[in-house]
Design an enzyme around this catalytic site. Structure first.
Site, PDB file in Angstrom:
ATOM      1  CB  SER A 181      43.819  21.164  31.176  1.00  0.00           C
ATOM      2  OG  SER A 181      44.198  20.350  32.237  1.00  0.00           O
ATOM      3  CE1 TYR A 191      47.995  18.771  27.492  1.00  0.00           C
ATOM      4  CE2 TYR A 191      48.064  18.699  29.899  1.00  0.00           C
ATOM      5  CZ  TYR A 191      47.344  18.710  28.721  1.00  0.00           C
ATOM      6  OH  TYR A 191      45.979  18.672  28.767  1.00  0.00           O
ATOM      7  CE  LYS A 218      45.404  21.503  26.807  1.00  0.00           C
ATOM      8  NZ  LYS A 218      44.650  21.562  25.568  1.00  0.00           N
TER       9      LYS A 218
END
Ligand code: UDP
Length: 338
Positions: free
Chosen positions: A125, A150, A154
């Site tokens: 992302s 989060y 990634k």
């Protein structure tokens, strides 16, 4: 002989669109999903679009024995890993849940990929770039410290893949998505957020359909032309096609380096207000919205330089933001039975 691709999280928003494009490109696809954040709507939509039933294995990638059994049953030429938790706010409140789920599952997958010589595509992302010093963002732009667990997962998963490729002679690609929006033109698959949507476009379509009263535009005092944040909104079908290019690059042995990263975006910054106005115009409706305070953790402006993907993957975004917003609205209306 056709090649087989495992799509973990293939019943979700991005995974279902990728499954359709892979299958239409001639790949055999096996979907595996623990259905923790979706029902079978998108899976059924995928089968309807393709006119055939694809295998759906209900399993959790944190379960090492289940992952081993899956790889014993099928021979995968490549895998794409989507199965992960993805809510930024929830990850701040429940970091252990996020670390356990998103890291354990990928470690199990990497172990299996190592043992079976499977090419790995990881869904990353633009969050890894944080608030960039310069825009557009290239693959060389420095990664910024993650602002949420989060985002941290990634970054960590990208590193896991890089290190495994270096150590075990594997091949891997990480695709860094900017802001995926929209739905399949058939309106048979799309985004199905549970509860109140965090993302802009589902909030817009739910407000337009009457499920939400009013869209809050978070901040109109940013140092941008109209004061609202700038993002790179990438059409979900365009994004899905990038996966087909990346998988083909891996399985055909066309990679320049055994580990590669590509930014997947349009290269065009669009403000929140511009997006709202385009939605109103293309769908000929008025949206109830108001300006609200900035949302914590939002970056001012981030958009991709997608030229490396164009040069090496032969991929480029093709749908306009208007077409994409029309598809998002068609999907929301279909969900509402209208
Ligand atoms: N946004 C907004 N109202 C909402 C949801 C999002 O104004 O209800 C804005 C948000 O502040 C950001 C942009 O829309 O500037 C995109 O947010 P989203 O959560 O969709 O993606 P992000 O870029 O945060 O990953």
């Amino acid at each position: 002989m056709s090649k087989t691709v495992l799509v973990s999280g293939g019943a979700g928003f991005i995974g279902s669109h990728v499954t359709v494009e892979l299958s239409q490109a001639g790949y055999d696809v096996v979907i595996a999903d623990n259905m923790s954040n979706c029902d079978e709507t998108n899976y059924k939509g995928v089968c309807a679009i393709l006119g055939k039933t694809l295998p759906l294995i209900k399993m959790d990638f944190c379960d090492e024995a289940a992952v081993k059994a899956l790889f014993a049953k099928y021979r995968f030429d490549a895998l794409i890993h989507f199965a992960a938790f993805k809510a930024v706010g929830e990850s701040v409140a429940e970091p252990l849940m996020y670390y356990k789920n998103n890291l354990d599952s990928f470690l199990n997958i990497l172990q299996a990929a190592r043992e079976h010589g499977t090419n790995v595509l990881f869904s990353s992302s633009a969050t890894v770039y944080g608030e960039p010093d310069e825009t557009p963002v290239t693959e060389q732009s420095p990664r910024k410290p993650a602002t949420s667990p989060y985002g941290n997962t990634k970054q960590m998963c990208e590193d896991f893949l890089r290190d495994c490729v270096a150590a075990y002679g594997m091949h891997g690609i990480a695709l860094c998505y900017f802001n995926p929006i929209g739905a399949h033109p058939s309106a048979l698959i799309g985004e199905l957020p549970r509860g109140v949507p965090n993302n802009l476009v589902p909030f817009i379509t739910q407000t337009a359909i009457g499920k939400r009263e009013c869209l809050s535009i978070f901040g109109n005092d940013y140092p941008t032309p109209d004061g609202t944040c700038l993002r790179d909104y990438i059409d979900i079908v365009d994004l899905a096609k990038a996966h087909v290019c990346a998988v083909t690059r891996m399985v055909e042995g066309k990679m320049d380096e055994p580990y590669e990263i590509f930014n997947i975006g349009t290269g065009r910054p669009v403000s929140v207000l511009e997006l709202v106005n385009s939605f109103q115009k293309v769908n000929a409706l008025k949206l109830n919205y108001r300006f609200a305070p900035r949302r914590e953790g939002d970056v001012t402006a981030v958009w991709a330089d997608p030229s490396l993907a164009e040069k090496k993957l032969g991929w480029k975004a093709t749908r306009t933001v208007e077409e994409t917003l029309a598809s998002a609205w068609a999907w929301e209306k279909r969900l509402a039975g209208k």
